[in-house]
Motif scaffolding. Structure first.
Motif, PDB file in Angstrom:
ATOM      1  N   TYR A   1       0.843  -1.205   0.000  1.00  0.00           N
ATOM      2  CA  TYR A   1       0.000   0.000   0.000  1.00  0.00           C
ATOM      3  C   TYR A   1       0.878   1.254   0.000  1.00  0.00           C
ATOM      4  O   TYR A   1       0.664   2.194  -0.778  1.00  0.00           O
ATOM      5  CB  TYR A   1      -0.912   0.016   1.225  1.00  0.00           C
TER       6      TYR A   1
ATOM      7  N   LYS B   1      -7.577   7.142  -2.948  1.00  0.00           N
ATOM      8  CA  LYS B   1      -8.447   5.965  -2.838  1.00  0.00           C
ATOM      9  C   LYS B   1      -7.724   4.822  -2.108  1.00  0.00           C
ATOM     10  O   LYS B   1      -8.287   4.160  -1.228  1.00  0.00           O
ATOM     11  CB  LYS B   1      -8.878   5.516  -4.238  1.00  0.00           C
TER      12      LYS B   1
ATOM     13  N   GLU C   1      -7.329   5.581   1.706  1.00  0.00           N
ATOM     14  CA  GLU C   1      -8.558   5.335   2.474  1.00  0.00           C
ATOM     15  C   GLU C   1      -8.802   3.821   2.637  1.00  0.00           C
ATOM     16  O   GLU C   1      -9.225   3.357   3.687  1.00  0.00           O
ATOM     17  CB  GLU C   1      -9.762   5.999   1.790  1.00  0.00           C
ATOM     18  N   GLU C   2      -8.526   3.086   1.562  1.00  0.00           N
ATOM     19  CA  GLU C   2      -8.685   1.618   1.602  1.00  0.00           C
ATOM     20  C   GLU C   2      -7.737   1.008   2.629  1.00  0.00           C
ATOM     21  O   GLU C   2      -8.102   0.113   3.391  1.00  0.00           O
ATOM     22  CB  GLU C   2      -8.396   1.054   0.204  1.00  0.00           C
TER      23      GLU C   2
ATOM     24  N   THR D   1      -9.030   1.646   6.084  1.00  0.00           N
ATOM     25  CA  THR D   1     -10.207   0.797   6.339  1.00  0.00           C
ATOM     26  C   THR D   1      -9.776  -0.606   6.771  1.00  0.00           C
ATOM     27  O   THR D   1     -10.399  -1.227   7.636  1.00  0.00           O
ATOM     28  CB  THR D   1     -11.086   0.698   5.069  1.00  0.00           C
ATOM     29  N   HIS D   2      -8.705  -1.114   6.168  1.00  0.00           N
ATOM     30  CA  HIS D   2      -8.208  -2.462   6.489  1.00  0.00           C
ATOM     31  C   HIS D   2      -7.353  -2.492   7.757  1.00  0.00           C
ATOM     32  O   HIS D   2      -6.844  -3.548   8.137  1.00  0.00           O
ATOM     33  CB  HIS D   2      -7.400  -3.028   5.315  1.00  0.00           C
TER      34      HIS D   2
END
Length: 742
Positions: free
Chosen positions: A675, A693, A696-697, A700-701
């Motif tokens: 990431y 994007k 944010e992903e 979230t994880h």
């Protein structure tokens, strides 16, 4: 049962019939002489049964017997003990027989009088046989069986002498007291049930002299009992051949017993051949016949044969039963095909064949070994919903699977649930949980369970101690592990190869390779020959220290001893080459493996690709990746993460993004490092939306971004006037990047 060579007695099954070689049965089609029960053979050579001629009563005895007979015939509701009280003192065994002659036509009266007589003294063998004959003639086989069985279950019975006397009296009383051949079936069955198989065989032979044949049902019982013991197997095959020669017309049940025996001996091809030949002998195979052969092929892991048999079974209009499906599910689980095994379970349920505890436990164990805990729980809950009660084996399988997956907390909950239901865990249950705690490094809990196990009277075995030794070694407590090894030996438990391997692994982890090598040599001298795991463990230690020459030497010794290296062995070597910067040697290793027919896996290729990426040599990395695809090796999550980080580092963002999309489609996940690489790469290429994007992903994880990335998005949000987001990211950066580091 151990597999034994049966060629020594299979010669008796060779027979030429209509020019076809039959390797099993020494007989061709013949007229059935035994339809349901024992039947007279009607042979002219048969010996006639003797006439019954008991001792004649005196005048006084005749009068005494007449009084008793008249009294019991005329009785109303009075009990025998009251009306026969005046006769008790003078009553002798002969009187019993003479009274039975008078009342023989009233079966109920016979039983009541016999019960009265034997309460006072044991009846003579002759009178017992007379009552058995009357019971059979009256079609009360249950009573006849009970009377004979009671005689043969007496303690301290002289079997040899009693057999001769009982047989003689039964034959002597036969002609005049019933003349129904079923009486011999009853006697034969009792002998078989009592385990007197030698005597049962003698009775069969003796009855042939009188032209009487024991029924096929009784012979099947005999065959089944013979097949339960190692010594009886040879006799069972002989009986199957010889009894047919004298007229026993074997039925499908008989053949099924022999099919099962052949499969137990590992002679599945011979059993299959016999299945095919059954129909030529007038015995149509049933679902049991097919299920036995299916199970046989499952045991030798021949799936193709199993599938063909299932097709044939259904083509003949036979419906597979629970036993058929159980065998297939067990085989699939044993060979790691648990997904297919679960599909068979669904087929089974669709056909309204309801799986039992054994099927569910087998599947739970299979999914546990494959590490699929979610399906384990699904099956376990399904069992409970269907009111199928899990037993201690089911709970043990669940606990073992959870511990293998590192879910020791859930395993402990199930262990407590098991105890609350009154189920008693055994050594296997405790050992599974102890091993789970050892793998999690929770040695205090592991030893607490060990002590609890001992307090309950259970004895820790070699596997228990090996788990504890392994756990101690992984925690660096090699000296304590060594002490435990000595304690284990003092208790009379011999360490096995796994125990030594655990200790060797521990020594290697703490850097004491010299002691590990010494222990391996001691293993060899003690007769616990080092295996592939032993050598691979020490090779790994040498590779991590850069001692590639020593690692190579160990591989040579290992090959000289005839030990087959595993893919793990080669991956250890590959990792060693890569860590030592010997990438060309790593490539040569892959070529050598392929030349020898040893297929590398994703880990083998990943080690090389990772090192080429570190060196910024993406051309070589891509060549390795292409070679991996050419060999049909499927990339794993590490493969994708290595390639993505490499391409990002080389600023090949188009390739990195394509690989990211491909791995997501295949269900793989990015690591935090991947990431970070993708976000920084896109930001540098001014692909702000893609970077945002992914950021944010990532959040979230639950992954933690690098401080540099937090700085980027704090500035972006500040410039956009998103004060709330700016402050939130500042707090998150301080908490995750600064506070956690301190």
């Amino acid at each position: 049962m151990k597999r034994v060579a049966i060629s020594s007695y299979f010669h008796c099954f060779h027979y030429h019939y209509h020019c076809h070689h039959n390797p099993f049965l020494g007989f061709g089609p013949r007229r059935c002489l035994s339809v349901k029960f024992s039947t007279s053979l009607g042979s002219s050579n048969a010996r006639p049964f003797p006439d019954y001629s008991p001792r004649k009563p005196s005048v006084t005895d005749t009068d005494f017997v007449h009084h008793i007979s008249t009294t019991i015939k005329q009785r109303r509701a009075e009990p025998f003990r009251r009306i026969l009280k005046p006769f008790e003192s003078k009553f002798r065994p002969d009187h019993l027989i003479w009274v039975l002659m008078s009342i023989r036509d009233d079966y109920k009266l016979v039983l009541d009088f016999f019960d009265w007589a034997r309460l006072r003294r044991d009846p003579s063998l002759e009178s017992l046989c007379i009552v058995v004959q009357i019971a059979v003639a009256s079609k009360d086989l249950r009573m006849a069986h009970r009377l004979v069985f009671e005689f043969w279950e007496k303690p301290h019975l002289d079997v040899g002498n009693s057999f001769d006397r009982f047989t003689e009296r039964l034959i002597y009383t036969y002609k005049d007291w019933g003349a129904h051949p079923l009486v011999f079936d009853v006697f034969f069955q009792v002998l078989v049930e009592a385990g007197l198989l030698l005597e049962a065989g003698k009775l069969f032979d003796k009855l042939l002299n009188y032209g009487v044949l024991v029924s096929v049902d009784s012979c099947n019982l005999f065959l089944a009992r013979l097949s339960n013991s190692f010594d009886g197997i040879r006799t069972a095959f002989r009986v199957f051949r010889e009894y047919s020669e004298v007229g026993v017309c074997w039925n499908t049940v008989s053949y099924n017993i022999i099919l099962h025996l052949l499969c137990q001996l590992g002679k599945v091809k011979e059993a299959h051949s016999l299945l095919i030949q059954m129909e030529f002998r007038g015995n149509v195979p049933d679902v049991v016949s097919y299920s036995v052969i299916v199970d046989g092929y499952c045991q030798v892991e021949q799936l193709g044969k199993v599938l063909k048999l299932m097709e044939e079974l259904q083509r003949k209009g036979l419906k597979p039963n629970q036993y058929t499906y159980n065998s297939i599910i067990s085989f699939l689980c044993k060979t790691g095909r648990v997904v297919e095994a679960e599909q068979v379970l669904r087929v089974m349920k669709n056909q309204r064949i309801f799986p039992d505890n054994v099927v569910y436990t087998t599947l739970i164990s299979g999914f546990g070994k494959s590490g699929n805990v979610s399906v384990e729980y699904k099956l376990f809950d399904e069992m409970k919903r269907k009111k199928i009660v899990p037993d201690f084996v089911t709970y043990t399988s669940m606990i073992h699977g959870l511990c293998q997956a590192g879910k020791v907390v859930e395993a402990r909950k199930l262990f407590s649930e098991m105890l609350s239901k009154g189920l008693k865990p055994d050594e296997v249950t405790y050992t599974a949980l102890i091993d789970g705690y050892c793998k999690a490094g929770e040695m205090k809990e592991a030893f607490s369970l060990h002590n609890q196990m001992v307090e309950k009277g259970l004895t820790p075995n070699v596997v228990t101690y090996t788990a504890l030794v392994d756990g101690l070694c992984k925690c660096g407590e090699v000296d304590i592990a060594n002490e435990l090894l000595h304690e284990m030996s003092e208790k009379g438990l011999q360490p096995n190869v796994c125990t030594y391997n655990a200790l060797i692994n521990g020594l290697c982890k703490v850097g004491n390779i010299e002691q590990a090598v010494k222990l391996m040599e001691e293993m060899d001298l003690a007769g616990f020959f080092p295996d592939t795991i032993t050598y691979t463990t020490i090779m790994d230690a040498y590779c991590k220290m850069g001692e590639m020459a020593k690692a190579h030497e160990l591989l040579r010794i290992m090959l000289d001893k005839g030990l087959q290296p595993t893919i793990v062995t080669f991956n250890v070597l590959m990792n060693g080459f890569c860590m030592s910067g010997m990438l060309e040697d790593g490539e040569r290793l892959i070529k050598w493996m392929l030349d020898k027919g040893i297929m590398p896996n994703a880990t083998t290729f990943n080690s090389l690709m990772k090192q080429y990426c570190i060196r910024n040599n993406m051309r070589a990395t891509i060549e390795i990746y292409k070679g991996m695809h050419a060999q049909g090796v499927v990339p794993d999550t590490n493969t994708y993460n290595i390639l993505i980080k490499g391409h990002c580092k080389a600023r090949n963002m188009k390739e990195a993004w394509f690989l990211h999309k491909e791995m997501v489609e295949k269900g793989f996940s990015l690591t935090a490092a991947s990431y970070n690489s993708l976000i920084k790469g896109f930001y540098k290429r001014k692909k702000f939306e893609e970077a945002r994007k992914l950021f944010e992903e990532m959040r979230t994880h639950g992954f933690i971004a690098e401080k540099e990335i937090y700085d980027i998005f704090v500035d972006v949000n500040y410039e956009e006037g998103n004060w709330e987001n700016t402050l939130e990211l500042c707090d998150e950066a301080i908490e995750k990047c600064l506070v956690k580091k301190t």
